[in-house]
Enzyme design. Structure first.
Site, mmCIF file in Angstrom:
data_model
loop_
_atom_site.group_PDB
_atom_site.id
_atom_site.type_symbol
_atom_site.label_atom_id
_atom_site.label_comp_id
_atom_site.label_asym_id
_atom_site.label_seq_id
_atom_site.Cartn_x
_atom_site.Cartn_y
_atom_site.Cartn_z
ATOM 1 N N GLY A 75 0.843 -1.190 0.000
ATOM 2 C CA GLY A 75 0.000 0.000 0.000
ATOM 3 C C GLY A 75 0.879 1.240 0.000
ATOM 4 O O GLY A 75 1.607 1.484 0.961
ATOM 5 N N GLY A 132 -0.102 4.460 -0.323
ATOM 6 C CA GLY A 132 -0.865 5.678 -0.077
ATOM 7 C C GLY A 132 -0.218 6.511 1.014
ATOM 8 O O GLY A 132 0.968 6.357 1.317
ATOM 9 N N VAL A 165 -0.532 6.601 4.364
ATOM 10 C CA VAL A 165 -0.026 5.923 5.561
ATOM 11 C C VAL A 165 1.226 5.116 5.238
ATOM 12 O O VAL A 165 2.226 5.175 5.965
ATOM 13 C CB VAL A 165 -1.103 5.019 6.186
ATOM 14 C CG1 VAL A 165 -0.513 4.175 7.318
ATOM 15 C CG2 VAL A 165 -2.262 5.858 6.719
ATOM 16 N N ASP A 217 2.324 -1.798 -4.558
ATOM 17 C CA ASP A 217 0.991 -1.244 -4.784
ATOM 18 C C ASP A 217 0.480 -1.755 -6.125
ATOM 19 O O ASP A 217 1.270 -2.105 -7.010
ATOM 20 C CB ASP A 217 1.036 0.286 -4.786
ATOM 21 C CG ASP A 217 -0.334 0.902 -4.512
ATOM 22 O OD1 ASP A 217 -0.566 1.317 -3.359
ATOM 23 O OD2 ASP A 217 -1.165 0.950 -5.441
ATOM 24 N N THR A 228 -2.974 -2.003 9.132
ATOM 25 C CA THR A 228 -3.702 -0.804 9.557
ATOM 26 C C THR A 228 -5.103 -0.733 8.963
ATOM 27 O O THR A 228 -5.863 0.173 9.290
ATOM 28 C CB THR A 228 -2.958 0.473 9.115
ATOM 29 O OG1 THR A 228 -3.041 0.595 7.689
ATOM 30 C CG2 THR A 228 -1.501 0.452 9.533
ATOM 31 N N ASN A 266 -8.850 -0.691 7.997
ATOM 32 C CA ASN A 266 -10.077 -0.590 8.805
ATOM 33 C C ASN A 266 -11.242 -1.375 8.205
ATOM 34 O O ASN A 266 -11.285 -1.553 7.001
ATOM 35 C CB ASN A 266 -10.486 0.883 8.945
ATOM 36 C CG ASN A 266 -9.692 1.596 10.009
ATOM 37 O OD1 ASN A 266 -9.404 1.030 11.062
ATOM 38 N ND2 ASN A 266 -9.320 2.835 9.741
ATOM 39 N N HIS A 285 -10.689 -0.703 18.036
ATOM 40 C CA HIS A 285 -10.260 0.539 17.397
ATOM 41 C C HIS A 285 -11.465 1.069 16.636
ATOM 42 O O HIS A 285 -11.718 0.713 15.496
ATOM 43 C CB HIS A 285 -9.095 0.285 16.447
ATOM 44 C CG HIS A 285 -8.654 1.528 15.722
ATOM 45 N ND1 HIS A 285 -8.175 2.627 16.376
ATOM 46 C CD2 HIS A 285 -8.625 1.837 14.402
ATOM 47 C CE1 HIS A 285 -7.868 3.567 15.500
ATOM 48 N NE2 HIS A 285 -8.137 3.116 14.296
#
Length: 309
Positions: free
Chosen positions: A6, A8, A10, A31, A116, A118, A173
């Site tokens: 990833g 992006g 973050v 990616d 990470t 979500n 979270h």
């Protein structure tokens, strides 16, 4: 080698901070967007050259290039947009995480995985199932961020450095997570004795709503806080620091919970989670904790079974 899946906001923030901290000499960005990880890696290599860092970045669109990685960080997934709950991301990101988990199992079968994506705790469960790894090697990142936010807001109220606060945040979270002021200390003195009831309420509310507040202000979710938290966790794994951190890990009897990932204090080292720390909770705190666990259970129950294989 560290692989970050990833590229992006973050993922790139984490890559930059890990480079500045010299956590590894090789960092791979993967990616699906052609040219994106390659361009980011090239830009970061220029940064390394300017700062005299002995860190080399690589970019790829192929999962096979992560072969040999001992740490894989997954930041891929659909982003959270203004007004969107983490739960609304569930099915779409479960598909993404499940596919990535299978690739990690194939090309980096001995790695520690930190993610990470979500909704974090539910995605940690998907990653655990799709890789088939021991629970110690599949870690949800969020607790470091939540604890850091608690320390920040409490420090602002007290007029002290956030570094002087040892914060505890438990549960999901998300909206049902809860900071634990009675177990968050400054040199042995709990925050619940240093702050008024009204101040505590404000600190807890600010902590819980911090992520949504950032999204409201700028139109996209946080990246520098998560990037710093990921770097801290990567350092614990790569340097075997055996540091105590808050992380989402699948519980296997701790806190009387089984097969559910929840934010709890852990000791983190080279092989992942070395120990889950069980702290004593009051009846009210335990009730909040179990409510959070049940919220995660409900999310897990709604994940299509084909993403859990």
């Amino acid at each position: 080698m560290i692989t970050i899946i990833g590229s992006g906001r973050v993922g790139t923030a984490a890559a930059v901070i890990m480079g500045l901290l010299k956590i590894d000499t090789k960092i791979l960005l993967i990616d699906i967007i052609k040219g994106l990880p390659q361009g980011e890696a090239l830009d970061m290599n220029h940064m390394s050259s300017i700062l005299g860092l002995d860190v080399e970045y690589f970019g790829s669109n192929e999962y096979k290039d992560m072969e040999g990685s001992d740490l894989v960080i997954v930041t891929a997934g659909l982003p959270r947009k203004p007004g969107m709950t983490r739960e609304q991301l569930l099915e779409a990101n479960a598909k993404i995480v499940s596919e990535i988990g299978k690739e990690i199992k194939r090309y980096a079968p001995n790695s520690v995985v930190i993610l990470t994506t979500n909704p974090l705790d539910a995605m940690t469960y998907v990653m655990w199932k799709s890789t088939g790894f021991p629970r110690e090697r599949v870690i949800g990142f969020s607790g470091v961020l939540d604890a850091g936010r608690l320390a920040y807001y409490a420090a602002k109220k007290l007029g002290v450095s956030p570094a002087s606060i040892l914060p505890i945040v438990l549960g999901q979270h998300g909206e049902s997570m809860f900071p634990v002021p009675s177990k968050s200390f400054i040199h042995g003195v709990p925050l619940s004795r240093l702050l008024t009831e009204e101040q505590l309420k404000e600190v807890v509310e600010e902590t819980v709503k911090a992520g949504a507040r950032i999204t409201e202000l700028r139109g996209f979710s946080s990246n520098w806080g998560p990037g710093a938290g990921l770097a801290l966790m990567a350092e614990a794994v790569k340097r075997d620091t055996k540091r105590s951190l808050i992380a989402s890990v699948v519980l296997q009897g701790e806190y009387d919970v089984r097969d559910v990932p929840v934010e709890v204090p852990v000791i983190l080292g080279r092989s992942g989670v070395l120990k889950v720390l069980e702290i004593e909770l009051s009846a009210e705190e335990r009730q909040k904790f179990m409510q959070s666990v049940e919220a995660i259970r409900k999310l897990i129950a709604s994940i299509p079974s084909n993403y859990l294989q």
